[in-house]
Design a protein around this motif. Structure first.
Motif, PDB file in Angstrom:
ATOM      1  N   GLN A   5       0.838  -1.213   0.000  1.00 32.49           N
ATOM      2  CA  GLN A   5       0.000   0.000   0.000  1.00 32.49           C
ATOM      3  C   GLN A   5       0.868   1.256   0.000  1.00 32.49           C
ATOM      4  O   GLN A   5       0.532   2.238  -0.674  1.00 32.49           O
ATOM      5  CB  GLN A   5      -0.933   0.002   1.209  1.00 32.49           C
ATOM      6  CG  GLN A   5      -2.035  -1.022   1.142  1.00 32.49           C
ATOM      7  CD  GLN A   5      -2.767  -1.138   2.471  1.00 32.49           C
ATOM      8  OE1 GLN A   5      -2.173  -1.092   3.539  1.00 32.49           O
ATOM      9  NE2 GLN A   5      -4.095  -1.287   2.391  1.00 32.49           N
ATOM     10  N   ALA A   6       1.955   1.228   0.755  1.00 37.77           N
ATOM     11  CA  ALA A   6       2.856   2.384   0.802  1.00 37.77           C
ATOM     12  C   ALA A   6       3.452   2.662  -0.568  1.00 37.77           C
ATOM     13  O   ALA A   6       3.504   3.809  -1.025  1.00 37.77           O
ATOM     14  CB  ALA A   6       3.956   2.158   1.837  1.00 37.77           C
ATOM     15  N   HIS A   7       3.896   1.604  -1.252  1.00 35.86           N
ATOM     16  CA  HIS A   7       4.437   1.769  -2.608  1.00 35.86           C
ATOM     17  C   HIS A   7       3.375   2.305  -3.560  1.00 35.86           C
ATOM     18  O   HIS A   7       3.648   3.180  -4.380  1.00 35.86           O
ATOM     19  CB  HIS A   7       5.005   0.447  -3.131  1.00 35.86           C
ATOM     20  CG  HIS A   7       6.324   0.085  -2.559  1.00 35.86           C
ATOM     21  ND1 HIS A   7       7.478   0.780  -2.817  1.00 35.86           N
ATOM     22  CD2 HIS A   7       6.675  -0.919  -1.716  1.00 35.86           C
ATOM     23  CE1 HIS A   7       8.487   0.236  -2.177  1.00 35.86           C
ATOM     24  NE2 HIS A   7       8.031  -0.802  -1.489  1.00 35.86           N
ATOM     25  N   LYS A   8       2.164   1.794  -3.440  1.00 35.75           N
ATOM     26  CA  LYS A   8       1.056   2.249  -4.307  1.00 35.75           C
ATOM     27  C   LYS A   8       0.765   3.724  -4.062  1.00 35.75           C
ATOM     28  O   LYS A   8       0.569   4.493  -5.012  1.00 35.75           O
ATOM     29  CB  LYS A   8      -0.192   1.400  -4.052  1.00 35.75           C
ATOM     30  CG  LYS A   8      -1.458   1.909  -4.725  1.00 35.75           C
ATOM     31  CD  LYS A   8      -1.734   1.193  -6.008  1.00 35.75           C
ATOM     32  CE  LYS A   8      -3.093   1.516  -6.571  1.00 35.75           C
ATOM     33  NZ  LYS A   8      -3.160   2.699  -7.377  1.00 35.75           N
ATOM     34  N   THR A   9       0.735   4.140  -2.797  1.00 34.76           N
ATOM     35  CA  THR A   9       0.470   5.541  -2.460  1.00 34.76           C
ATOM     36  C   THR A   9       1.549   6.447  -3.035  1.00 34.76           C
ATOM     37  O   THR A   9       1.252   7.476  -3.661  1.00 34.76           O
ATOM     38  CB  THR A   9       0.387   5.717  -0.927  1.00 34.76           C
ATOM     39  OG1 THR A   9      -0.700   4.921  -0.441  1.00 34.76           O
ATOM     40  CG2 THR A   9       0.167   7.167  -0.541  1.00 34.76           C
ATOM     41  N   LEU A  10       2.810   6.062  -2.856  1.00 34.57           N
ATOM     42  CA  LEU A  10       3.914   6.856  -3.407  1.00 34.57           C
ATOM     43  C   LEU A  10       3.877   6.857  -4.934  1.00 34.57           C
ATOM     44  O   LEU A  10       4.092   7.889  -5.565  1.00 34.57           O
ATOM     45  CB  LEU A  10       5.257   6.320  -2.917  1.00 34.57           C
ATOM     46  CG  LEU A  10       5.655   6.691  -1.507  1.00 34.57           C
ATOM     47  CD1 LEU A  10       6.904   5.926  -1.081  1.00 34.57           C
ATOM     48  CD2 LEU A  10       5.883   8.194  -1.390  1.00 34.57           C
ATOM     49  N   SER A  11       3.618   5.704  -5.523  1.00 36.77           N
ATOM     50  CA  SER A  11       3.563   5.614  -6.976  1.00 36.77           C
ATOM     51  C   SER A  11       2.465   6.508  -7.543  1.00 36.77           C
ATOM     52  O   SER A  11       2.685   7.238  -8.516  1.00 36.77           O
ATOM     53  CB  SER A  11       3.334   4.164  -7.409  1.00 36.77           C
ATOM     54  OG  SER A  11       3.219   4.086  -8.805  1.00 36.77           O
ATOM     55  N   ASP A  12       1.293   6.464  -6.939  1.00 40.93           N
ATOM     56  CA  ASP A  12       0.189   7.309  -7.404  1.00 40.93           C
ATOM     57  C   ASP A  12       0.545   8.788  -7.298  1.00 40.93           C
ATOM     58  O   ASP A  12       0.279   9.568  -8.222  1.00 40.93           O
ATOM     59  CB  ASP A  12      -1.087   7.019  -6.609  1.00 40.93           C
ATOM     60  CG  ASP A  12      -1.701   5.662  -6.933  1.00 40.93           C
ATOM     61  OD1 ASP A  12      -1.294   5.027  -7.932  1.00 40.93           O
ATOM     62  OD2 ASP A  12      -2.579   5.224  -6.156  1.00 40.93           O
TER      63      ASP A  12
END
Length: 131
Positions: A5-12
Motif C-alpha cells: 500500500q505504501a508503494h502504491k500511495t507513493l507511486s500514485d
C-alpha cells in the motif's frame, strides 16, 4: 499500511507529479513501453524522484527544472535533457532562461556540453512551437 500500500500511495503521488511536469502524453508513452525489465527503475522514479524529491518544500517546480537541465547539460545526457526541457517549459521556463542556463554552462561544463545542450533545446523548442 502494508508495504504494498505504501508503494502504491507513493507511486500514485509520483505519477500525478510526473504527468504534471512531463505531460500526460509522456506518461502514456512511458506506460506503453513498460515491461518487467524497466518496471523497477520506473517505479523507483515515480516513488523517489517524483513523489519525494519534486514535492519537497524549498524550491518550486520551475527552479527544480532549471537545476535539472543544468545538471543534465553538465552530465551530457541528451535523452534525459530532451525530456526535462519539455518539463521545464511546462513549469514556466522561457526560451531566454533556457538559453542563459546553457550559456552559463560554458564556464563550468565547457563549450561542447553547452553547444550539445543548446542543440537539444532548439529541437525541443521547435517541437513545442516556441522557437
Amino acid at each position: 499500511m502494508s508495504e504494498e500500500q505504501a508503494h502504491k500511495t507513493l507511486s500514485d503521488a509520483g505519477r500525478k507529479v510526473l504527468s504534471e511536469v512531463l505531460g500526460e502524453s509522456y506518461l502514456a508513452r512511458r506506460d506503453a513501453t513498460n515491461n518487467d525489465f524497466w518496471a523497477p527503475v520506473r517505479a523507483f522514479s515515480e516513488e523517489f524522484a517524483y513523489a519525494s524529491l519534486w514535492t519537497r518544500d524549498g524550491l518550486d517546480r520551475k527552479q527544480r527544472s532549471m537545476i535539472t537541465i543544468a545538471m543534465l547539460c553538465a552530465l551530457n545526457r541528451p535523452h534525459e535533457l530532451k525530456i526535462h526541457l519539455v518539463g521545464a517549459l511546462n513549469n514556466g521556463c522561457t526560451k531566454v532562461e533556457l538559453r542563459e542556463i546553457f550559456t552559463h554552462a560554458i564556464a563550468y561544463c565547457g563549450f561542447p556540453a553547452a553547444i550539445d545542450a543548446l542543440r537539444v533545446a532548439e529541437d525541443v523548442l521547435k517541437e513545442q512551437g516556441k522557437f
